[in-house]
Enzyme design. Structure first.
Site, PDB file in Angstrom:
ATOM      1  N   GLN A   1       0.830  -1.205   0.000  1.00 45.27           N
ATOM      2  CA  GLN A   1       0.000   0.000   0.000  1.00 45.27           C
ATOM      3  C   GLN A   1       0.868   1.261   0.000  1.00 45.27           C
ATOM      4  O   GLN A   1       0.532   2.259  -0.633  1.00 45.27           O
ATOM      5  CB  GLN A   1      -0.929   0.015   1.216  1.00 45.27           C
ATOM      6  N   GLU A   2       2.005   1.204   0.703  1.00 44.79           N
ATOM      7  CA  GLU A   2       2.855   2.387   0.830  1.00 44.79           C
ATOM      8  C   GLU A   2       3.724   2.617  -0.411  1.00 44.79           C
ATOM      9  O   GLU A   2       4.057   3.757  -0.726  1.00 44.79           O
ATOM     10  CB  GLU A   2       3.765   2.240   2.059  1.00 44.79           C
ATOM     11  N   THR A   3       4.117   1.559  -1.111  1.00 43.92           N
ATOM     12  CA  THR A   3       5.101   1.705  -2.186  1.00 43.92           C
ATOM     13  C   THR A   3       4.647   1.086  -3.496  1.00 43.92           C
ATOM     14  O   THR A   3       5.445   0.945  -4.410  1.00 43.92           O
ATOM     15  CB  THR A   3       6.436   1.051  -1.777  1.00 43.92           C
TER      16      THR A   3
ATOM     17  N   ARG B   1      -5.574  -2.298   1.469  1.00 42.63           N
ATOM     18  CA  ARG B   1      -4.752  -3.034   2.436  1.00 42.63           C
ATOM     19  C   ARG B   1      -5.388  -4.385   2.764  1.00 42.63           C
ATOM     20  O   ARG B   1      -4.702  -5.401   2.863  1.00 42.63           O
ATOM     21  CB  ARG B   1      -4.588  -2.209   3.714  1.00 42.63           C
TER      22      ARG B   1
END
Length: 971
Positions: A322-324, A490
């Site tokens: 989710q972050e990258t 997520r």
């Protein structure tokens, strides 16, 4: 009169807006092997489903949080051929026009006019929807032999001394995954329930198979001392010499690395992250694991350590993607396999200057403990997002460096290491392992050590994947009433990685966080872990630091930090006669809420996480929920201790006693403030900012207003005052209420950047100022409370680019102008929550510049489009504010072009046609000169300056108040 014109609008809209077509279509059975993307439809078990996003293998079912929405099948009244028709569920984010039909909770409604976000079943005087008679019936009677069953699960014959897990697939042979990737299972695994007889043991690790280790419920709360032991134990770090020696399959690798290698091979790494940046190597990941000795460690008490490790990898990778993640529907790899795509923040490289380093200046307190590195020419290095956690800002680089090297300067001088070495993956595991009281670490949640107490449960903080989202980014994604797309992604990634690693997700596990309130100081994970000066100890011989709740530069999780706290505050080494103290449970604390909102930080922003504030002889913290704070404009106060706003010119007013005041703001926007009605001063918030000190001891007023228009949220957390000083009852609020509705001219876009006066930066956050634009100035001249609903580029019928969906009527009813989940304003209140009474006295609309400008587009509204849309909008406003007068202001350019003249001319016709005595049309073309050399406009010939009361916005407000508001309103 309103009803008369509503009817006119109803029939005119039939001519203008096309009714959505009725259609039938062939829909295939759901195939678990097929990839579906957004809006694909399938049928299963007598229902039709539509995909909300990319999915494969997720069985369609009635679920709020899965990738599928159910669609009902209906037969309309006039359907003589009995064709089967699809009416989709009502969507609060969608625009509907007359004739559109939707399904809402099993009832079919038809739109009577343009509307958005108005729930079909609302009992309002002039509802946008009417119920229609149709019969809902299943269309596709799928026989049992056509229904695709889930695969049979194979379970291992467990030994008598282990507890049989529910729904967990454990097989004797390795699980074969796509592309010949193999996940090795531990065939001697046992997933044992945490022994309830040992629940008071603070360091016991839980792996509950019957409920899964993400389903542990409330048990006895651990003491502060026990929590400190657990937190310190979880952050045990290996020496960097050990880390650097790790290579794949080396017999010398630490045990936790060997476990990861058994579960996740190099080929598996390549399969899971096929589009990753090449700097994210398998070797770097093993080194990152080696640094954190407790990650994937060997457990005792007959716990299946391999299974727990697979669980950790599942949760870690879900958040990492989710972050990258690349997040591209065009990429061959599925979305959950697109992680680690970004290494550096977009637009930045290692030669970039002046990035994320406002805290590097000598005047910033952060630079005293985390001094920023410089380039050879003296420029500060940039601390933009790097690595798998996109670490940002010098204080986060400094903290991370302290843990990794016991030296803050390593990464402050060489921030590129966070991208170019094993630290690029270590940063993600660091965030995963590091506790942030009152939040536990994600690691301790998965281990089963964190168990919610009654306070946590009352805030819906239950064990499950959802609470890990609350930990990592709760301020943005959680407690929003409905699950946001980020959280849903997520969950989807978590389910995919769980399938890959053979991890069971218990059906009762709480995956979502839409109803989760933030952690607070009464929760099970709350304990003081940071050192600060003990201001209560004035003895020169007994210099000491004490554990506090707010974040400082010194933590009890690093052995020597107590000594460094002493040296920092007193300039001396630790007194050998005054040993390092433990937490004093008798300290007097008051409760505050945590800071959850910075999704890029490796831990909460330093000194802005005021979960608890200690009362001492120097200062005390005033909560944002204090009844003596007046909120101006639209604020979301559903969380009274963390109110948020997303509009420009929103503000805070209060009266305080003492000699100083500090504000606690979690925000990237700019603000104006003034003390005692003096000059407006500029504020770029750092989290905790001193607004005034050395004042005469007495009563003072503070006004604080947001300069920037909507787009990102601001969170106000309170004030810090002198000891024993308070907020006193403020001056009475004005009973006059004005709403201003407009575009960039009303939002103060670039209004402090008069290029003819020497500004060469163009409009930015620093020189745009809604607080000094004409609406706020007009409200102050009128001595009125006000709301400014304004957005750059927006129009009434179309925006400056010709888009019909990005217009002010859509944003008018939003609580917070933001790009996600803005909420709907409750028009029964003026300040929400407050005392009902809440019709505005006056609504001022200045729209048309973007509609009728042909810069960047070739079309403008027709007379019918403009007049019908404005009439519709006026009627909406009168429903919400029945006692208001409404002023329609033409563009500042009058009849400078034939198109721009239409706004004024057609407004005049609307007022004349309606004949309402509360509706006015105003020509502002003589108020300012549009030629920038005359000093009223920026050099773009469009936006008025706002730097004084005698030019630009100042002249507009003076003309409007003196010639119209004052005589018409009697103010």
């Amino acid at each position: 009169m309103i009803e008369k014109y509503l009817k006119i609008i109803f029939f005119s809209l039939i001519m203008f807006f096309p009714i959505f077509p009725i259609y039938s279509e062939v829909i295939d059975l759901w195939d678990p092997q097929k990839i579906y993307v957004q809006n694909d439809k399938v049928k299963l078990d007598n229902n039709i489903f539509i995909a909300k996003w990319w999915t494969r293998g997720d069985k369609p079912q009635l679920s709020t949080f899965g990738p599928w929405d159910v669609i009902n099948m209906v037969v309309p009244e006039n359907n003589t051929n009995n064709e089967k028709v699809i009416y989709e569920n009502w969507d609060p984010d969608k625009i509907y026009v007359q004739g559109n039909r939707v399904n809402y909770l099993g009832t079919i409604y038809e739109s009577q006019w343009w509307n958005t976000s108005e729930r079909p079943d609302l009992p309002v005087p002039y509802p946008a929807w009417k119920e229609i008679e149709v019969t809902i019936e299943p269309v596709y009677n799928v026989s049992s032999e056509n229904t695709i069953e889930s695969q049979n699960e194979v379970t291992e014959n467990l030994s008598d001394d282990t507890v049989e897990p529910e729904l967990i697939s454990i097989v004797d042979d390795p699980i074969e995954v796509n592309n010949d990737v193999t996940v090795i299972e531990n065939t001697n695994a046992s997933d044992e329930i945490f022994d309830s007889a040992n629940e008071n043991e603070p360091t016991t690790v839980v792996n509950n198979s019957n409920q899964d280790n993400l389903l542990i419920q409330e048990t006895q709360t651990l003491s502060s001392e026990e929590l400190l032991i657990i937190y310190n134990d979880s952050m045990k770090l290996a020496q960097n010499e050990v880390v650097e020696s790790v290579i794949p399959l080396s017999p010398m690798n630490p045990d936790n690395v060997k476990r990861v290698e058994r579960i996740l091979s190099s080929d598996s790494w390549d399969y899971l992250f096929p589009v990753r940046n090449l700097a994210y190597t398998y070797s770097n990941f093993l080194k990152a694991v080696a640094k954190f000795t407790q990650f994937c460690k060997t457990h005792d008490n007959n716990v299946n350590s391999d299974y727990v490790c697979r669980k950790h990898l599942t949760v870690l990778f879900a958040h990492m993607v989710q972050e990258t993640g690349m997040s591209s529907s065009y990429e061959e790899a599925e979305l959950w396999r697109q992680g680690l795509f970004y290494l550096r923040e977009i637009g930045w490289d290692e030669n970039s200057r002046n990035g994320y380093n406002d805290e590097c200046s000598e005047n910033a307190w952060q630079s005293q403990v985390w001094p920023c590195g410089r380039f050879s020419n003296g420029d500060f290095k940039s601390f933009y997002g790097r690595g798998a956690k996109q670490l940002s800002y010098n204080y986060n680089y400094g903290q991370f460096s302290k843990f990794m090297f016991n030296d803050v300067s390593v990464l402050l001088n060489s921030p590129e290491l966070v991208a170019d070495s094993w630290l690029n993956l270590s940063s993600a595991i660091f965030f995963y392992m590091n506790p942030q009281p009152p939040k536990p670490s994600i690691y301790l949640v998965v281990e089963g050590v964190w168990k919610p107490n009654s306070s946590d449960l009352s805030r819906n903080l239950k064990v499950g994947f959802g609470v890990t989202t609350q930990i990592i980014n709760g301020g943005v994604e959680c407690n929003k009433g409905e699950e946001l797309s980020q959280s849903l992604s997520r969950i989807s990634y978590y389910e995919s990685f769980a399938n890959f690693f053979g991890v069971t997700i218990n059906p009762e596990e709480k995956l979502n966080c839409a109803d989760m309130l933030p952690f607070n100081s009464e929760g099970a994970a709350s304990v003081n872990i940071f050192w600060d000066r003990n201001y209560e100890d004035n003895s020169a011989e007994q210099y000491s630091c004490k554990l506090v709740s707010y974040q400082t530069a010194f933590t009890s999780l690093i052995a020597n930090d107590y000594n460094e706290c002493i040296e920092f505050h007193f300039g001396t080494n630790i007194n050998p006669n005054n040993p390092q103290p433990t937490d004093n449970s008798d300290e007097t604390n008051i409760v505050f809420s945590e800071d959850d909102s910075n999704e890029n930080d490796i831990s909460s922003t330093i000194d802005t996480s005021f979960e608890t504030g200690e009362l001492n002889f120097r200062s005390n913290i005033i909560l944002a929920s204090n009844n003596n704070i007046n909120y101006i404009g639209r604020w979301n106060r559903s969380d009274l201790q963390n109110p948020t706003t997303g509009w420009g010119a929103t503000g805070i007013k209060a009266k305080f006693t003492g000699t100083s005041i500090t504000v606690l703001l979690d925000d990237d926007n700019r603000w104006d403030y003034r003390i005692n009605g003096g000059e407006w001063l500029y504020l770029n918030p750092t989290g905790r900012d001193i607004l005034a000190n050395n004042l005469v001891d007495g009563s003072h007023t503070i006004e604080l207003f947001r300069r920037n228009e909507g787009g990102t949220l601001s969170t106000f957390k309170g004030f810090i005052l002198d000891e024993n000083r308070i907020l006193v009852e403020p001056d009475p609020r004005s009973n006059r209420k004005i709403i201003f509705i407009g575009d960039s001219i009303s939002a103060g876009y670039g209004c402090e950047c008069n290029l003819w006066g020497g500004c060469n930066l163009g409009p930015t956050n620093d020189n745009s100022n809604a607080n000094k634009a004409w609406p706020a100035r007009t409200a102050r001249l009128s001595n009125a409370d006000f709301q400014v609903i304004a957005r750059s580029g927006a129009g009434l019928f179309m925006n400056g680019a010709g888009d019909l969906n990005d217009v002010l009527p859509i944003y008018y009813n939003q609580t917070e102008f933001a790009w996600y989940n803005p909420g709907i304003w409750d028009f029964d209140f003026w300040e929400n929550p407050s005392v009902p009474d809440q019709s505005a006295d006056l609504i001022v609309i200045m729209l048309g510049t973007n509609d009728f400008s042909t810069y960047g587009k070739t079309t403008v509204p027709t007379k019918f489009e403009w007049k019908s849309t404005m009439n519709n909008f006026i009627d909406r406003l009168k429903l919400d504010h029945p006692n208001s007068k409404i002023m329609l202001i033409g563009t500042l350019y009058g009849r400078a072009t034939p198109d721009l003249a239409k706004a004024l001319d057609w407004n005049n016709e609307i007022v004349e046609d309606r004949g309402d005595d509360w509706l006015y049309s105003i020509d502002p073309s003589s108020w300012v000169s549009i030629n920038p050399v005359d000093g009223d406009m920026m050099s773009d010939w469009t936006h008025p300056v706002c730097d004084s009361s005698s030019t630009g916005s100042g002249k507009i407000s003076s003309e409007l108040y003196s010639n119209y508001i004052s005589p018409i309103m009697g103010w």
